[in-house]
Design a protein around this motif. Structure first.
Motif, PDB file in Angstrom:
ATOM      1  N   SER A 100     -15.648   3.484   7.352  1.00 43.84           N
ATOM      2  CA  SER A 100     -14.198   3.277   7.341  1.00 43.84           C
ATOM      3  C   SER A 100     -13.837   1.799   7.323  1.00 43.84           C
ATOM      4  O   SER A 100     -12.991   1.363   6.550  1.00 43.84           O
ATOM      5  N   PHE A 118     -17.709  11.808  11.464  1.00 45.19           N
ATOM      6  CA  PHE A 118     -16.261  11.828  11.275  1.00 45.19           C
ATOM      7  C   PHE A 118     -15.518  11.272  12.488  1.00 45.19           C
ATOM      8  O   PHE A 118     -14.426  10.713  12.337  1.00 45.19           O
ATOM      9  N   GLY A 175     -20.267   5.977  10.768  1.00 41.58           N
ATOM     10  CA  GLY A 175     -18.951   6.405  10.284  1.00 41.58           C
ATOM     11  C   GLY A 175     -17.917   5.303  10.425  1.00 41.58           C
ATOM     12  O   GLY A 175     -17.074   5.111   9.531  1.00 41.58           O
TER      13      GLY A 175
END
Length: 268
Positions: free
Chosen positions: A179, A71, A175
């Motif tokens: 994105s 994250f 991560g």
């Protein structure tokens, strides 16, 4: 006149006492850390105890490190993309994410997360052993408590922190990929090409050097706070253990951030 001088000198006397206390604590911590590190190197080596601590500090932290790393990379990818697109430079998103993680965020956040999960447990475990007189019992049986309890934790931390930092970096880059590429449709090849061309071995080495220093700081501070729980002025018994655990986490996190700046200034 003497009363007035005493009143005016009171703040300076208080400041002096605090400085002396801080220097004394720093000296005690330094001696404690040196003894624990020496016992790591002295024979006979405690392989079984170290492996047990590697499992506790390292293996049981994998999930939380991977989750936080993922994250963190996703947030970096999201924020970095919308910042870089203003300058027409969104193609360098991969380099931004990778360098931010490898140089700074990976070692720092990994150390903080391990402090919260394992460091607090170290302080509480040793603190409970202190107030229940188990450490005194070890002394009575001529067993060195620092060698028996602290050195395996320090050795396991020195081994586990760099590996967990590497894991954090890998999941963070993944991560950022999610994105930037999967959600914002950045070029797949561009993302990894920028990482390959901008990340050098010096960046990776610097991150591992930081993780080793953080391992030494976290393990020694947390064990020191637990070991000397009985000498605390702000509580005794169970309250003393809780205060020692809180102090261990707070001091470790502050030390991580301070030493991150110091090490960065030397490594750049």
């Amino acid at each position: 006149m003497a009363i007035q001088a005493a009143i005016l000198g009171a703040p300076f006397a208080f400041l002096g006492r605090q400085i002396i206390l801080a220097v004394r604590e720093l000296g005690g911590w330094g001696i404690f850390t040196g003894l624990a590190f020496w016992h790591i190197l002295s024979m006979p080596w405690q392989f079984r105890k170290i492996l047990a601590q590697v499992y506790f500090i390292g293996s049981r932290s994998i999930f939380v490190i991977a989750l936080v790393g993922m994250f963190t990379g996703m947030v970096l990818g999201l924020q970095g993309y919308y910042t870089l697109v203003k300058f027409g430079s969104e193609g360098v998103l991969g380099a931004l994410v990778a360098l931010s993680l490898i140089r700074e965020l990976g070692p720092v956040l990994t150390a903080i997360m391990i402090t919260a999960r394992a460091g607090s447990a170290m302080a509480a475990e040793i603190g409970i052993m202190r107030i229940s007189e188990q450490i005194d019992a070890l002394d009575t049986m001529d067993i060195n408590p620092v060698r028996f309890m602290v050195s395996p934790k320090m050795a396991a931390s020195l081994f586990s922190f760099p590996l967990l930092t590497a894991l954090f970096n890998v999941f963070g880059i993944l991560g950022g990929y999610i994105s930037g590429v999967a959600l914002l449709h950045l070029s797949h090849g561009d993302y990894f090409y920028r990482i390959e061309t901008n990340v050098v071995m010096q960046d990776v080495t610097g991150g591992f050097v930081k993780s080793v220093f953080f391992a030494l700081l976290v393990s020694s501070i947390c064990c020191y706070q637990g070991y000397f729980t009985h000498l605390r002025q702000d509580g005794f018994g169970a309250r003393g253990v809780s205060q020692a655990t809180t102090s261990a986490v707070v001091i470790s996190c502050v030390a991580i951030l301070v030493w991150d700046y110091v090490l960065t200034s030397f490594l750049l």
